[in-house]
Design an enzyme around this catalytic site. Structure first.
Site, PDB file in Angstrom:
ATOM      1  N   ILE A 143       0.842  -1.209   0.000  1.00  0.00           N
ATOM      2  CA  ILE A 143       0.000   0.000   0.000  1.00  0.00           C
ATOM      3  C   ILE A 143       0.875   1.257   0.000  1.00  0.00           C
ATOM      4  CG2 ILE A 143      -1.729   1.330   1.276  1.00  0.00           C
ATOM      5  CD1 ILE A 143      -2.730  -1.404   2.399  1.00  0.00           C
ATOM      6  N   ASP A 184      10.492   2.415   7.257  1.00  0.00           N
ATOM      7  CA  ASP A 184      10.189   0.985   7.220  1.00  0.00           C
ATOM      8  C   ASP A 184      11.478   0.227   7.532  1.00  0.00           C
ATOM      9  OD1 ASP A 184       9.585  -1.699   6.504  1.00  0.00           O
ATOM     10  OD2 ASP A 184       8.076  -1.014   5.079  1.00  0.00           O
ATOM     11  N   ASP A 189      -9.929   4.891   9.539  1.00  0.00           N
ATOM     12  CA  ASP A 189     -10.776   3.872   8.906  1.00  0.00           C
ATOM     13  C   ASP A 189     -10.892   2.654   9.808  1.00  0.00           C
ATOM     14  OD1 ASP A 189     -12.228   2.715   6.695  1.00  0.00           O
ATOM     15  OD2 ASP A 189     -10.490   1.422   6.378  1.00  0.00           O
ATOM     16  N   GLU A 192     -14.110  -2.666  16.785  1.00  0.00           N
ATOM     17  CA  GLU A 192     -14.947  -2.532  15.582  1.00  0.00           C
ATOM     18  C   GLU A 192     -16.110  -3.523  15.646  1.00  0.00           C
ATOM     19  OE1 GLU A 192     -12.564  -2.931  12.058  1.00  0.00           O
ATOM     20  OE2 GLU A 192     -11.193  -1.378  12.666  1.00  0.00           O
ATOM     21  N   HIS A 222     -14.110   0.868   8.362  1.00  0.00           N
ATOM     22  CA  HIS A 222     -13.148  -0.106   7.815  1.00  0.00           C
ATOM     23  C   HIS A 222     -13.466  -0.410   6.343  1.00  0.00           C
ATOM     24  CE1 HIS A 222     -10.269  -3.514   9.183  1.00  0.00           C
ATOM     25  NE2 HIS A 222     -10.085  -3.262   7.905  1.00  0.00           N
TER      26      HIS A 222
END
Ligand SMILES: NC(=O)C1=CN([C@@H]2O[C@H](COP(=O)(O)OP(=O)(O)OC[C@H]3O[C@@H](n4cnc5c(N)ncnc54)[C@H](O)[C@@H]3O)[C@@H](O)[C@H]2O)C=CC1
Ligand SMILES: O=C(O)CCC(=O)C(=O)O
Length: 312
Positions: free
Chosen positions: A149, A168, A255, A260, A278
């Site tokens: 992504i 990263d 998101d 959830e 989400h």
């Protein structure tokens, strides 16, 4: 062959699975009912709501493969699956473009406020000064995690003329893409302190849980925005709430949340928060790709063929 699918899957994927075996498909097949179905199942296909536990894996004595209709694997006990010799296949890269586009939608929402401006006009307003906002061009996007992504988002940000910083620690597989898309790789502190938009693209694990907390939020500029499409647990929501309320950062688009669906959250009371259920990876295109890819990879394992989407 018995294939159990415990969450929603697109028709195209279901078709592929049905050609291989008897599919038990119930998008709400959780907990005890699921454990019962798994006793004689050869394959289990889940999304992100089903918790695939060690106990579940132990009781599923015929299980040959677990398919994950998505990317995040934090709902599956991978160690237990590995110990039981059950490969887990996932939808690598199938929803990356959708998530990257979601992040753009969030950045553009913060930058231009079209929905708010529409409400303003419909309410009789015409204040052009109020909606004189900012360009993304020249702004700095900070990526935490530069995998599938992160690199696709970088590609799009490059086209918008944004500067891109990336953090990263396990970069090698994506180093070429980072160079190609203009990502300057650096340390976490530099990304957080220089970015106008910080976007999270890491898996949830013990190293990333609460990565965004009081201390790391304090590194961000007061004018900066946080975008989280990774997993709720990567952000300490309490610390984020206080940072937003006290204006220590300008806004956040979330998101994903720790719980959830959420019961209630102080975040609901803030105006500078975008909250979505989400959906960053939920587009028709990504879901067809995800369902077909995972179904094909599950079938390959059931037939004893190698799969390139097995979790290492
Ligand atoms: N909201 C949604 O609908 C979606 C959410 N996701 C979430 O996004 C995450 C990332 O997805 P992809 O980019 O496809 O995965 P990926 O595995 O391609 O990339 C993750 C990157 O994070 C890096 N990373 C791991 N630990 C790190 C750390 N401590 N600090 C910084 N970087 C670290 C890895 O080296 C890797 O390059 C998934 O694990 C999932 O939780 C993914 C797809 C859809
Ligand atoms: O699994 C889903 O339904 C959402 C997508 C996601 O979060 C993922 O791919 O990790």
């Amino acid at each position: 062959m018995k294939i159990v699918v415990s969450e929603f899957i697109w028709e195209e994927g279901l078709q592929i699975l049905s050609e291989q075996g008897d599919v038990v498909y119930n998008a709400d097949l959780w907990k005890e009912d699921l454990v019962r179905e798994l006793v004689d199942a050869d394959a289990l296909v889940v999304r992100n709501q089903t918790r695939v536990t060690r106990e579940m894996i132990r009781r599923a004595s015929r299980l040959k493969v677990i398919g994950r209709l998505g990317v995040g694997l934090d709902n599956i006990d991978l160690a237990a699956a590995r110990e039981a010799g059950i490969p887990v296949v996932y939808a690598r890269n199938a929803n990356a473009i959708s998530v990257a586009e979601y992040v753009f939608a969030a950045m553009l929402t913060f930058a231009r406020r079209l929905e708010e401006a529409t409400a303003h006009v419909k309410g009789g307003g015409w204040n052009r000064r109020l909606y004189t906002r900012m360009e993304l061009y020249g702004k700095t996007l900070g990526l935490i995690g530069t995998g599938e992504i992160g690199t696709r988002l970088a590609h799009r940000a490059q086209a918008f003329g944004m500067k891109i910083l990336g953090y990263d620690p396990f970069i090698p597989p994506y180093e070429v893409a980072c160079t190609e898309f203009g990502v300057q790789l650096t340390d976490l502190e530099t990304v957080l302190s220089r970015a106008d938009f910080v976007s999270l693209h890491v898996p949830l694990n013990s190293a990333t849980r609460n990565l965004i907390n009081r201390e790391t939020l304090a590194l961000m500029k007061p004018s900066a925005y946080l975008i989280n499409t990774s997993r709720g647990g990567v952000v300490n929501e309490d610390d984020l709430y206080h940072a937003l309320k006290e204006g220590r950062i300008s806004g956040a688009a979330l998101d994903v949340l720790v719980q959830e669906p959420p019961q209630d959250s102080p975040l609901f009371k803030l105006d500078n928060v975008i909250l979505t259920p989400h959906i960053a990876g939920l587009t028709e295109e990504a879901q067809v790709k995800t369902s077909v890819l995972v179904a094909q990879e599950v079938v390959k394992i059931l037939r004893g063929e190698p799969s390139s989407c097995v979790v290492k």
